[in-house]
Design a protein around this motif. Structure first.
Motif, PDB file in Angstrom:
ATOM      1  N   GLN A   1       0.825  -1.201   0.000  1.00  0.00           N
ATOM      2  CA  GLN A   1       0.000   0.000   0.000  1.00  0.00           C
ATOM      3  C   GLN A   1       0.865   1.258   0.000  1.00  0.00           C
ATOM      4  O   GLN A   1       0.569   2.230  -0.699  1.00  0.00           O
ATOM      5  CB  GLN A   1      -0.933  -0.002   1.213  1.00  0.00           C
ATOM      6  N   LEU A   2       1.944   1.256   0.773  1.00  0.00           N
ATOM      7  CA  LEU A   2       2.866   2.393   0.780  1.00  0.00           C
ATOM      8  C   LEU A   2       3.466   2.623  -0.595  1.00  0.00           C
ATOM      9  O   LEU A   2       3.614   3.766  -1.042  1.00  0.00           O
ATOM     10  CB  LEU A   2       3.979   2.155   1.803  1.00  0.00           C
ATOM     11  N   ASN A   3       3.828   1.531  -1.273  1.00  0.00           N
ATOM     12  CA  ASN A   3       4.406   1.659  -2.613  1.00  0.00           C
ATOM     13  C   ASN A   3       3.416   2.310  -3.575  1.00  0.00           C
ATOM     14  O   ASN A   3       3.791   3.143  -4.406  1.00  0.00           O
ATOM     15  CB  ASN A   3       4.825   0.287  -3.138  1.00  0.00           C
ATOM     16  N   ARG A   4       2.158   1.925  -3.462  1.00  0.00           N
ATOM     17  CA  ARG A   4       1.139   2.513  -4.339  1.00  0.00           C
ATOM     18  C   ARG A   4       0.933   3.995  -4.023  1.00  0.00           C
ATOM     19  O   ARG A   4       0.822   4.826  -4.926  1.00  0.00           O
ATOM     20  CB  ARG A   4      -0.189   1.758  -4.191  1.00  0.00           C
ATOM     21  N   PHE A   5       0.893   4.331  -2.740  1.00  0.00           N
ATOM     22  CA  PHE A   5       0.684   5.717  -2.346  1.00  0.00           C
ATOM     23  C   PHE A   5       1.857   6.598  -2.778  1.00  0.00           C
ATOM     24  O   PHE A   5       1.662   7.761  -3.134  1.00  0.00           O
ATOM     25  CB  PHE A   5       0.493   5.819  -0.826  1.00  0.00           C
ATOM     26  N   LYS A   6       3.051   6.046  -2.757  1.00  0.00           N
ATOM     27  CA  LYS A   6       4.218   6.851  -3.132  1.00  0.00           C
ATOM     28  C   LYS A   6       4.145   7.275  -4.592  1.00  0.00           C
ATOM     29  O   LYS A   6       4.600   8.355  -4.969  1.00  0.00           O
ATOM     30  CB  LYS A   6       5.509   6.077  -2.867  1.00  0.00           C
ATOM     31  N   MET A   7       3.560   6.435  -5.436  1.00  0.00           N
ATOM     32  CA  MET A   7       3.438   6.758  -6.860  1.00  0.00           C
ATOM     33  C   MET A   7       2.511   7.945  -7.095  1.00  0.00           C
ATOM     34  O   MET A   7       2.600   8.619  -8.115  1.00  0.00           O
ATOM     35  CB  MET A   7       2.935   5.527  -7.624  1.00  0.00           C
ATOM     36  N   THR A   8       1.599   8.196  -6.157  1.00  0.00           N
ATOM     37  CA  THR A   8       0.652   9.309  -6.314  1.00  0.00           C
ATOM     38  C   THR A   8       0.850  10.366  -5.229  1.00  0.00           C
ATOM     39  O   THR A   8      -0.072  11.114  -4.905  1.00  0.00           O
ATOM     40  CB  THR A   8      -0.798   8.778  -6.256  1.00  0.00           C
ATOM     41  N   ALA A   9       2.061  10.427  -4.685  1.00  0.00           N
ATOM     42  CA  ALA A   9       2.321  11.331  -3.556  1.00  0.00           C
ATOM     43  C   ALA A   9       2.105  12.796  -3.907  1.00  0.00           C
ATOM     44  O   ALA A   9       1.827  13.617  -3.030  1.00  0.00           O
ATOM     45  CB  ALA A   9       3.743  11.121  -3.040  1.00  0.00           C
ATOM     46  N   HIS A  10       2.239  13.154  -5.199  1.00  0.00           N
ATOM     47  CA  HIS A  10       2.103  14.558  -5.592  1.00  0.00           C
ATOM     48  C   HIS A  10       0.693  14.897  -6.061  1.00  0.00           C
ATOM     49  O   HIS A  10       0.442  16.002  -6.523  1.00  0.00           O
ATOM     50  CB  HIS A  10       3.103  14.886  -6.705  1.00  0.00           C
ATOM     51  N   HIS A  11      -0.217  13.949  -5.950  1.00  0.00           N
ATOM     52  CA  HIS A  11      -1.592  14.218  -6.369  1.00  0.00           C
ATOM     53  C   HIS A  11      -2.216  15.244  -5.424  1.00  0.00           C
ATOM     54  O   HIS A  11      -2.059  15.148  -4.209  1.00  0.00           O
ATOM     55  CB  HIS A  11      -2.414  12.930  -6.354  1.00  0.00           C
ATOM     56  N   PRO A  12      -2.907  16.249  -5.977  1.00  0.00           N
ATOM     57  CA  PRO A  12      -3.432  17.339  -5.125  1.00  0.00           C
ATOM     58  C   PRO A  12      -4.695  16.961  -4.362  1.00  0.00           C
ATOM     59  O   PRO A  12      -5.678  17.700  -4.350  1.00  0.00           O
ATOM     60  CB  PRO A  12      -3.708  18.443  -6.146  1.00  0.00           C
ATOM     61  N   LEU A  13      -4.692  15.802  -3.719  1.00  0.00           N
ATOM     62  CA  LEU A  13      -5.789  15.427  -2.848  1.00  0.00           C
ATOM     63  C   LEU A  13      -5.439  15.852  -1.422  1.00  0.00           C
ATOM     64  O   LEU A  13      -4.349  16.346  -1.159  1.00  0.00           O
ATOM     65  CB  LEU A  13      -6.031  13.917  -2.917  1.00  0.00           C
TER      66      LEU A  13
ATOM     67  N   GLN B   1      -3.829  15.538   1.568  1.00  0.00           N
ATOM     68  CA  GLN B   1      -2.717  14.671   1.962  1.00  0.00           C
ATOM     69  C   GLN B   1      -2.814  14.234   3.409  1.00  0.00           C
ATOM     70  O   GLN B   1      -2.442  13.111   3.751  1.00  0.00           O
ATOM     71  CB  GLN B   1      -1.389  15.390   1.695  1.00  0.00           C
ATOM     72  N   GLU B   2      -3.317  15.116   4.278  1.00  0.00           N
ATOM     73  CA  GLU B   2      -3.481  14.733   5.675  1.00  0.00           C
ATOM     74  C   GLU B   2      -4.454  13.555   5.800  1.00  0.00           C
ATOM     75  O   GLU B   2      -4.234  12.632   6.586  1.00  0.00           O
ATOM     76  CB  GLU B   2      -3.984  15.923   6.504  1.00  0.00           C
ATOM     77  N   LEU B   3      -5.525  13.605   4.995  1.00  0.00           N
ATOM     78  CA  LEU B   3      -6.510  12.523   5.022  1.00  0.00           C
ATOM     79  C   LEU B   3      -5.893  11.213   4.531  1.00  0.00           C
ATOM     80  O   LEU B   3      -6.091  10.148   5.130  1.00  0.00           O
ATOM     81  CB  LEU B   3      -7.719  12.890   4.162  1.00  0.00           C
ATOM     82  N   GLN B   4      -5.117  11.292   3.438  1.00  0.00           N
ATOM     83  CA  GLN B   4      -4.451  10.097   2.910  1.00  0.00           C
ATOM     84  C   GLN B   4      -3.495   9.513   3.944  1.00  0.00           C
ATOM     85  O   GLN B   4      -3.440   8.293   4.144  1.00  0.00           O
ATOM     86  CB  GLN B   4      -3.670  10.444   1.642  1.00  0.00           C
ATOM     87  N   LEU B   5      -2.731  10.390   4.584  1.00  0.00           N
ATOM     88  CA  LEU B   5      -1.750   9.930   5.565  1.00  0.00           C
ATOM     89  C   LEU B   5      -2.449   9.304   6.767  1.00  0.00           C
ATOM     90  O   LEU B   5      -1.986   8.290   7.308  1.00  0.00           O
ATOM     91  CB  LEU B   5      -0.884  11.115   6.000  1.00  0.00           C
ATOM     92  N   GLY B   6      -3.553   9.886   7.184  1.00  0.00           N
ATOM     93  CA  GLY B   6      -4.316   9.307   8.282  1.00  0.00           C
ATOM     94  C   GLY B   6      -4.803   7.902   7.959  1.00  0.00           C
ATOM     95  O   GLY B   6      -4.757   7.002   8.808  1.00  0.00           O
ATOM     96  N   GLN B   7      -5.241   7.691   6.709  1.00  0.00           N
ATOM     97  CA  GLN B   7      -5.691   6.364   6.280  1.00  0.00           C
ATOM     98  C   GLN B   7      -4.536   5.358   6.319  1.00  0.00           C
ATOM     99  O   GLN B   7      -4.715   4.204   6.726  1.00  0.00           O
ATOM    100  CB  GLN B   7      -6.283   6.447   4.879  1.00  0.00           C
TER     101      GLN B   7
END
Length: 331
Positions: free
Chosen positions: A301-313, A315-321
Motif C-alpha cells: 500500500q505504501l508503494n502505491r501511495f508513493k506513486m501518487t504522492a504529488h496528487h493534489p488530494l 494529503q493529511e486525510l491520505q496519511l491518516g488512512q
C-alpha cells in the motif's frame, strides 16, 4: 551554480576532466539518490565552461563563471521537469509541480543546439536531470540528438533509476556508476558540515548523506517526535502523528514509513536494522506483535501511495488512512 566536489568523488572527477577530446559526448551519471551525482555534474559543467580552470575546477572569477553563477551562460542549458523554457501555453498554465520532462523541452533544445556557440571553438554543455523523468516522446527526441550529436557539445545526464531508461538511450551513453561514500567518509563529511547526530543521520539516510542538507528541518529532532508514537503499535495516536509526518511533505512522509517498516520486518527476522540501529531493542519488542501478512500488505500500500504522492488530494486525510493501516498490523 559552481559547486564543490564531495571527497569520494575527487578521483573520478579528475579522470573525466583529463579525458579531453577522448571523453564520450554523453555521460550518464547514475546511482542511488543522495550521493552527490547532480553536484558532480554541475561542477563538471562549470569546469568545462571556465576560461581558466584550475585542475579541472572552475575558477569562479572569469566571465564564464560569472555568467554561469547568474544562470545566464549562453553555452549552457539545464533541463529538469520544473524548468520549462519551451514557451508552450500548457507550460504557462501549470497548476501543480510537474513530474515529467516533456517533448517541447527537448524540441527547444534541438533549436538551441542548431545555433553556433558563443565562443569560437568553445564547448557547449547540456545538463538533463533526472533522466528517468522524460516521457517516451521526450526520450525519443533526445535519442536523435545523442545519435547525431552537434560538434563540441557535452551532454551530462543524471539518473537515480537507470533501470527506468530506454535501452536505446543507454546504448548511446557512456554509463558512469557514481561512487558511494564509505561510512568513514560520510561521517567525516557530515561532521565537517556541522551536522548534529552525524552517526544517526548517516544510518537514517541509508548512506546517502547529501540528502540531509536539502531540508531545513531538524531531522533528528523531528524523528524524536515521530518515533514514540510508532513504537506504540496498535495504540498509536493517529491524530498526533499526522501533523508531525506531514512536515516532511507527502513523499518524504511515505519514505519515512517505508524505512520504519523495513526495519520492523528485519527485526521480525532477527536481522540487523538498516535505518534505526539505535532502536534495535524497542523495535524487537514492537516486532513481536506484528502480523506479517498485514505488514506485507501495508508495504504494498505504501508503494502505491508513493506513486501518487504529488496528487493534489487531501494529503493529511491520505496519511491518516495509511496510519490506520499501520495500527492494524498489530491487531
Amino acid at each position: 551554480m559552481i559547486k564543490k566536489l564531495y571527497p569520494w568523488q575527487d578521483s573520478l572527477f579528475s579522470q573525466w576532466m583529463q579525458a579531453g577530446d577522448s571523453r564520450h559526448h554523453a555521460l550518464l551519471f547514475h546511482g542511488k539518490a543522495g550521493i552527490g551525482k547532480l553536484d558532480f555534474a554541475r561542477t563538471m559543467a562549470a569546469g568545462l565552461l571556465c576560461l581558466q580552470p584550475q585542475n579541472g575546477m572552475a575558477c569562479g572569477e572569469c566571465e564564464s563563471c560569472h555568467w554561469l553563477s547568474e544562470g545566464a551562460h549562453p553555452d549552457f542549458r539545464e533541463i529538469t521537469p520544473e524548468d520549462d523554457d519551451s514557451g508552450s501555453e500548457s507550460s504557462k498554465k501549470k497548476t501543480r509541480k510537474r513530474q515529467q520532462i516533456l517533448i517541447d523541452q527537448i524540441r527547444a533544445l534541438h533549436d538551441y543546439l542548431a545555433l553556433s556557440t558563443h565562443r569560437v571553438d568553445g564547448i557547449r554543455v547540456v545538463l538533463i536531470h533526472p533522466l528517468e523523468a522524460m516521457n517516451v516522446a521526450a526520450s525519443n527526441a533526445l535519442l536523435k540528438l545523442l545519435e547525431e550529436p552537434p560538434q563540441r557539445t557535452q551532454f551530462l545526464l543524471v539518473s537515480h533509476q537507470r533501470q527506468a531508461l530506454l535501452p536505446t538511450i543507454l546504448s548511446r551513453c557512456m554509463q558512469v556508476e557514481m561512487p558511494v561514500p564509505s561510512m568513514e567518509q560520510g561521517l567525516q563529511w557530515l561532521q565537517s558540515q556541522s551536522v548534529a547526530h552525524a552517526e544517526w543521520v548517516w544510518h537514517y539516510s541509508g548512506g546517502a548523506p547529501t540528502t540531509v542538507l536539502q531540508d531545513e528541518l531538524d531531522l533528528h529532532g523531528w524523528y524524536q517526535q515521530f518515533r514514540p508514537q510508532l513504537l506504540r503499535g496498535a495504540e498509536m495516536d493517529v491524530v498526533a502523528v499526522v501533523p508531525v509526518l506531514i512536515k516532511l511533505g507527502m513523499e518524504q512522509a511515505i519514505q519515512a514509513l517505508q524505512k520504519w517498516l523495513l526495519d520492523v520486518w528485519l527485526s521480525c527476522n532477527q536481522q540487523p536494522l538498516r535505518y534505526h540501529p539505535g532502536d534495535a531493542g524497542p523495535m524487537q519488542i514492537l516486532a513481536s506483535g506484528v502480523n506479517l501478512s498485514r505488514l506485507l500488505a501495508f508495504q504494498q500500500q505504501l508503494n502505491r501511495f508513493k506513486m501518487t504522492a504529488h496528487h493534489p488530494l487531501n494529503q493529511e486525510l491520505q496519511l491518516g488512512q495509511l496510519l490506520l493501516q499501520y495500527k492494524k498490523m498489530f491487531g
